[in-house]
Design a protein around this motif. Sequence first.
Motif, mmCIF file in Angstrom:
data_model
loop_
_atom_site.group_PDB
_atom_site.id
_atom_site.type_symbol
_atom_site.label_atom_id
_atom_site.label_comp_id
_atom_site.label_asym_id
_atom_site.label_seq_id
_atom_site.Cartn_x
_atom_site.Cartn_y
_atom_site.Cartn_z
ATOM 1 N N SER A 1 0.831 -1.211 0.000
ATOM 2 C CA SER A 1 0.000 0.000 0.000
ATOM 3 C C SER A 1 0.861 1.255 0.000
ATOM 4 N N LEU A 2 1.907 1.267 0.841
ATOM 5 C CA LEU A 2 2.773 2.443 0.928
ATOM 6 C C LEU A 2 3.561 2.652 -0.357
ATOM 7 N N CYS A 3 4.031 1.555 -0.973
ATOM 8 C CA CYS A 3 4.758 1.681 -2.238
ATOM 9 C C CYS A 3 3.832 2.167 -3.357
ATOM 10 N N SER A 4 2.569 1.749 -3.308
ATOM 11 C CA SER A 4 1.605 2.216 -4.310
ATOM 12 C C SER A 4 1.398 3.714 -4.212
ATOM 13 N N PHE A 5 1.446 4.232 -2.984
ATOM 14 C CA PHE A 5 1.316 5.674 -2.809
ATOM 15 C C PHE A 5 2.453 6.419 -3.485
ATOM 16 N N CYS A 6 3.652 5.841 -3.453
ATOM 17 C CA CYS A 6 4.835 6.530 -3.976
ATOM 18 C C CYS A 6 4.740 6.811 -5.472
ATOM 19 N N TYR A 7 4.004 5.985 -6.200
ATOM 20 C CA TYR A 7 3.971 6.127 -7.657
ATOM 21 C C TYR A 7 2.636 6.683 -8.148
ATOM 22 N N ALA A 8 2.001 7.480 -7.313
ATOM 23 C CA ALA A 8 0.734 8.101 -7.693
ATOM 24 C C ALA A 8 1.003 9.393 -8.449
ATOM 25 N N GLY B 1 1.229 7.031 8.952
ATOM 26 C CA GLY B 1 1.433 5.772 8.244
ATOM 27 C C GLY B 1 0.145 5.107 7.790
ATOM 28 N N PRO B 2 -0.816 4.866 8.698
ATOM 29 C CA PRO B 2 -2.071 4.216 8.290
ATOM 30 C C PRO B 2 -2.858 4.989 7.242
ATOM 31 N N ILE B 3 -2.890 6.324 7.349
ATOM 32 C CA ILE B 3 -3.616 7.108 6.346
ATOM 33 C C ILE B 3 -2.905 7.037 5.003
ATOM 34 N N LEU B 4 -1.573 7.094 5.036
ATOM 35 C CA LEU B 4 -0.802 6.979 3.802
ATOM 36 C C LEU B 4 -1.057 5.625 3.138
ATOM 37 N N ALA B 5 -1.106 4.565 3.949
ATOM 38 C CA ALA B 5 -1.389 3.230 3.418
ATOM 39 C C ALA B 5 -2.796 3.149 2.844
ATOM 40 N N PHE B 6 -3.760 3.805 3.501
ATOM 41 C CA PHE B 6 -5.136 3.815 2.991
ATOM 42 C C PHE B 6 -5.220 4.529 1.650
ATOM 43 N N VAL B 7 -4.560 5.685 1.553
ATOM 44 C CA VAL B 7 -4.556 6.424 0.284
ATOM 45 C C VAL B 7 -3.920 5.572 -0.812
ATOM 46 N N GLY B 8 -2.813 4.899 -0.464
ATOM 47 C CA GLY B 8 -2.139 4.059 -1.451
ATOM 48 C C GLY B 8 -2.985 2.895 -1.904
ATOM 49 N N ALA B 9 -3.619 2.196 -0.948
ATOM 50 C CA ALA B 9 -4.367 0.980 -1.273
ATOM 51 C C ALA B 9 -5.710 1.286 -1.930
ATOM 52 N N PHE B 10 -6.434 2.249 -1.404
ATOM 53 C CA PHE B 10 -7.800 2.493 -1.872
ATOM 54 C C PHE B 10 -7.866 3.463 -3.055
ATOM 55 N N LEU B 11 -7.102 4.544 -2.984
ATOM 56 C CA LEU B 11 -7.223 5.603 -3.986
ATOM 57 C C LEU B 11 -6.166 5.499 -5.085
ATOM 58 N N ASN B 12 -4.888 5.408 -4.689
ATOM 59 C CA ASN B 12 -3.825 5.392 -5.694
ATOM 60 C C ASN B 12 -3.866 4.136 -6.549
ATOM 61 N N VAL B 13 -4.159 2.991 -5.936
ATOM 62 C CA VAL B 13 -4.263 1.755 -6.718
ATOM 63 C C VAL B 13 -5.387 1.869 -7.743
ATOM 64 N N GLY C 1 -3.448 -5.133 -8.581
ATOM 65 C CA GLY C 1 -4.166 -3.965 -8.079
ATOM 66 C C GLY C 1 -5.366 -4.347 -7.228
ATOM 67 N N SER C 2 -6.105 -5.354 -7.650
ATOM 68 C CA SER C 2 -7.281 -5.799 -6.897
ATOM 69 C C SER C 2 -6.880 -6.359 -5.539
ATOM 70 N N LEU C 3 -5.755 -7.093 -5.508
ATOM 71 C CA LEU C 3 -5.263 -7.641 -4.239
ATOM 72 C C LEU C 3 -4.916 -6.528 -3.263
ATOM 73 N N ILE C 4 -4.154 -5.529 -3.737
ATOM 74 C CA ILE C 4 -3.789 -4.411 -2.865
ATOM 75 C C ILE C 4 -5.030 -3.633 -2.444
ATOM 76 N N PHE C 5 -5.950 -3.432 -3.380
ATOM 77 C CA PHE C 5 -7.163 -2.668 -3.113
ATOM 78 C C PHE C 5 -7.975 -3.312 -1.982
ATOM 79 N N VAL C 6 -8.184 -4.621 -2.056
ATOM 80 C CA VAL C 6 -9.044 -5.296 -1.082
ATOM 81 C C VAL C 6 -8.323 -5.490 0.245
ATOM 82 N N VAL C 7 -7.186 -6.189 0.214
ATOM 83 C CA VAL C 7 -6.490 -6.537 1.459
ATOM 84 C C VAL C 7 -5.812 -5.309 2.075
ATOM 85 N N GLY C 8 -5.148 -4.503 1.231
ATOM 86 C CA GLY C 8 -4.463 -3.322 1.740
ATOM 87 C C GLY C 8 -5.416 -2.325 2.362
ATOM 88 N N THR C 9 -6.569 -2.113 1.737
ATOM 89 C CA THR C 9 -7.562 -1.188 2.295
ATOM 90 C C THR C 9 -8.077 -1.691 3.632
#
Length: 430
Positions: free
Chosen positions: A223-230, A362-374, A409-417
């Motif tokens: 999730s956090l790595c996904s945020f980095c490439y938004a 950290g948790p908000i950044l992970a949420f943004v990465g998993a739910f929105l950026n993905v 993307g679906s895996l990160i979206f569901v589990v990461g969120t």
Amino acid sequence: MEQSSSQSSAERGEAQRQTLHQSDDDQGTSFWRSCFNLLNTLSGVGLLSVPYALSEGGWLCLIIMLLIAISCFFTGLLIQKCMDSSSEINTNSTYPDIGERAFGNKGRWLISTFMCLELYLVAVEFLILEGDNLEKLFPYAYVHLGKLKLGAKQAFVLLVALVILPTTWLRNLGLLAYVSAGGVLATLVVVGCTLWIGAVDGVGFHEKGEMLGSLGGVMRALSLCSFCYAGHSIIPPLRNSMRDKTQFSKVLIFGFAVSTLTYGSMAILGNLMYGQHLHSQVTLNFPTNKTSSKVAIYTTVVNPITKYAIIVTPVATTVEDGIQALSRRRWDNNVAVIIMLTARTCLVISTVVVALTVPLFGPILAFVGAFLNVTLSFLFPCACYLKINAGARRFGIELCIILMILGLGSLIFVVGTYISIRDIIRGMSH
């Protein structure tokens, strides 16, 4: 009604293009300026969290980071192909325009909503970051407002918001965009200071870390790595601003390669220095009695202040367009200014409230990465490309790659969120 919608879209596109550092002539942006613009977009607060991501997921997450970078690069190419294959997507087009071309008004509305929510939460993260790092430097800066006592973190969030507020009232962001160009330099300064702290200031590189973390740790890392490439929302205006659009794929290669090198270096340095003791922001681990630490933290603090207005402007413009659409009448200049000032002030206040209520970087950044950026960087580009280009739905290597990206993307979206929301709830309960 259609004319009003078209006008709002054009205004949003213009606001986005103002944040790009275009050349002053009419020929468009040069190749290297475009590379710089993309790199500046990709170089954000995620730099501070990648060491924590690696400590959570283990050293094998470096491979995951590379996989996410390649996936986001590929979906960036898909957005370019969507633009090249449709005559209805012109030089003023934005990411929501591509969504509308693929799925009609629902596509535009969905992408616009995710973009605005992403930008809004990034603005919230800026304030949390400011409070955390300034509290690190000045832990005893308490403030008394009558009977109300504010801790250092809360006081600094309010102070930074007051400093930032006037910058959000500017309609022409040309100067701020120029100032924010220091984002790339700031990234290099923070990485350089981190290396100096470890090599010269006595921290050392003695931690070994884990090869692979727990499932929850790996998903947080994803999730956090996904945020980095938004940065996909900026791809259409960036590509359209180029003098030679045929070189845009090379711009993507440069931007994603350099940012991956930067993120990877920061992740490795942070883990070798602090290992499992890392905070969600590596600057919170730095010793405050060292000059290099102070330079890194002050650089971290100044950079978001210059970018906050640029981040919230598309959100503010959308809100203002919505208010005007509901009023169903054209405003004169005085009313328009009052509405603009009120809307943007309320927007800043709301981000302050959220930052003080949920101060969990950290948790908000992970949420943004998993739910929105993905969604914006993995799912929407693939879905739009498959919808616009019928030939892409034929079985082949390209379709296989797209399906793998959709699966990841679906895996990160569901589990990461799920994990990030769980972490936010747990953090709020303590």
